[in-house]
Design a protein around this motif. Structure first.
Motif, PDB file in Angstrom:
ATOM      1  N   GLY A   1     -16.231 -48.494 -77.783  1.00  0.00           N
ATOM      2  CA  GLY A   1     -17.033 -48.531 -78.988  1.00  0.00           C
ATOM      3  C   GLY A   1     -17.388 -49.960 -79.365  1.00  0.00           C
ATOM      4  N   ASN A   2     -18.202 -50.097 -80.362  1.00  0.00           N
ATOM      5  CA  ASN A   2     -18.581 -51.432 -80.847  1.00  0.00           C
ATOM      6  C   ASN A   2     -17.555 -51.884 -81.873  1.00  0.00           C
ATOM      7  OD1 ASN A   2     -21.003 -51.589 -79.305  1.00  0.00           O
ATOM      8  ND2 ASN A   2     -21.962 -50.171 -80.758  1.00  0.00           N
ATOM      9  N   GLN A   3     -16.445 -52.379 -81.378  1.00  0.00           N
ATOM     10  CA  GLN A   3     -15.367 -52.757 -82.284  1.00  0.00           C
ATOM     11  C   GLN A   3     -15.769 -53.979 -83.087  1.00  0.00           C
ATOM     12  OE1 GLN A   3     -11.317 -52.830 -80.956  1.00  0.00           O
ATOM     13  NE2 GLN A   3     -11.731 -51.470 -79.229  1.00  0.00           N
ATOM     14  N   PRO A   4     -15.518 -53.942 -84.396  1.00  0.00           N
ATOM     15  CA  PRO A   4     -15.770 -55.121 -85.210  1.00  0.00           C
ATOM     16  C   PRO A   4     -14.811 -56.237 -84.818  1.00  0.00           C
ATOM     17  CG  PRO A   4     -14.537 -53.493 -86.460  1.00  0.00           C
ATOM     18  CD  PRO A   4     -14.914 -52.839 -85.162  1.00  0.00           C
ATOM     19  N   ALA A   5     -15.157 -57.445 -85.189  1.00  0.00           N
ATOM     20  CA  ALA A   5     -14.313 -58.600 -84.856  1.00  0.00           C
ATOM     21  C   ALA A   5     -13.093 -58.599 -85.769  1.00  0.00           C
ATOM     22  CB  ALA A   5     -15.102 -59.886 -84.997  1.00  0.00           C
ATOM     23  N   GLY A   6     -12.258 -57.580 -85.599  1.00  0.00           N
ATOM     24  CA  GLY A   6     -11.072 -57.441 -86.434  1.00  0.00           C
ATOM     25  C   GLY A   6      -9.899 -58.184 -85.848  1.00  0.00           C
ATOM     26  N   PRO A   7      -8.789 -58.180 -86.547  1.00  0.00           N
ATOM     27  CA  PRO A   7      -7.635 -58.953 -86.092  1.00  0.00           C
ATOM     28  C   PRO A   7      -6.874 -58.327 -84.933  1.00  0.00           C
ATOM     29  CG  PRO A   7      -7.109 -57.777 -88.110  1.00  0.00           C
ATOM     30  CD  PRO A   7      -8.568 -57.552 -87.862  1.00  0.00           C
TER      31      PRO A   7
END
Length: 234
Positions: free
Chosen positions: A73-79
């Protein structure tokens, strides 16, 4: 008597070393260790919230895609970086290979094997969701599981079973694009909630460069998993 004392001492020493090794694998977060301020159970809910909202179109969902793309998926730039798996009824299952980039400094979270049940899939309250999510893990025979990072096994996997809190999620629209649509019994897509149960590993941030991660699991008659990830940390 002296021989027995020596044997007992060796047994105790070995037992202590095994316990210490199980608790101090420096590559992964310990079961009771917080991952960037959140528990394994909390992160498992976040993992499901991300993947449940992705529509499944022509088996393109991360739980279904079998090509070598990352398919996460298009993962957000999360931690925290999430990785998914493909379940199969085939035994042994085919190995699914994926190639992914991981941001430098990011922990990596993935389920070895897990389950979720939402109010789209069962009628009842929170207790019913928890019962349904835990059902595959209450069998007499526990799951067979293996995890290896850069060719070195991660042990004591039975310690890494976690239950999530009850969590809300966004179902895809239209609802037939929901990955688990074939088992829905409710059209309560306006306020869906779910519970997850299963075995999870969170890998601490890896050094920049190439890494391999493999994990497999089997619950006979329910699900089989065999994943190989080529990871580039950059």
């Amino acid at each position: 008597m002296k021989t027995r004392t020596i044997a007992l001492g060796i047994a105790l020493l070995l037992g202590t070393n095994l316990i210490a090794h199980a608790q101090t694998d420096s590559r992964v977060y310990a079961p009771n260790e917080l991952i960037l301020g959140m528990t394994y159970g909390d992160w498992s809910a976040a993992w499901w919230q991300f993947y449940l909202q992705i529509p499944n179109v022509k088996n393109s969902h991360p739980f279904a895609a079998t090509d070598s793309a990352c398919n996460n998926g298009n993962q957000p730039a999360g931690p925290v970086s999430f990785l998914a798996a493909v379940g199969s009824q085939t035994s042994p299952p085919p190995q699914i290979v994926r190639i992914c980039n991981v941001p430098q400094g990011s922990p990596i979270l993935f389920p070895i094997v897990n389950n979720e049940v939402s109010n789209l899939e069962t009628k009842g309250g929170d207790a019913d969701l928890r019962t349904g999510a835990a059902l595959p893990f209450k069998l007499l025979t526990p799951p067979t599981m293996n995890v290896s990072l850069d060719g070195v096994s991660i042990g004591s996997l039975s310690q890494f079973r976690f239950e999530s809190p009850v969590f809300p999620f966004t179902a895809p629209s239209p609802l037939p694009n929901f990955f688990f649509y074939t088992r829905t019994v409710s059209n309560n897509s306006s306020s869906p909630v779910s519970v997850s149960d299963g075995y999870w590993i969170a890998i601490k941030p890896l050094p920049v460069g190439q890494h391999t991660l493999s994990f497999s699991a089997s619950i006979p008659g329910i699900i089989n998993i065999n994943m190989l990830y080529y990871l580039t940390v950059q």
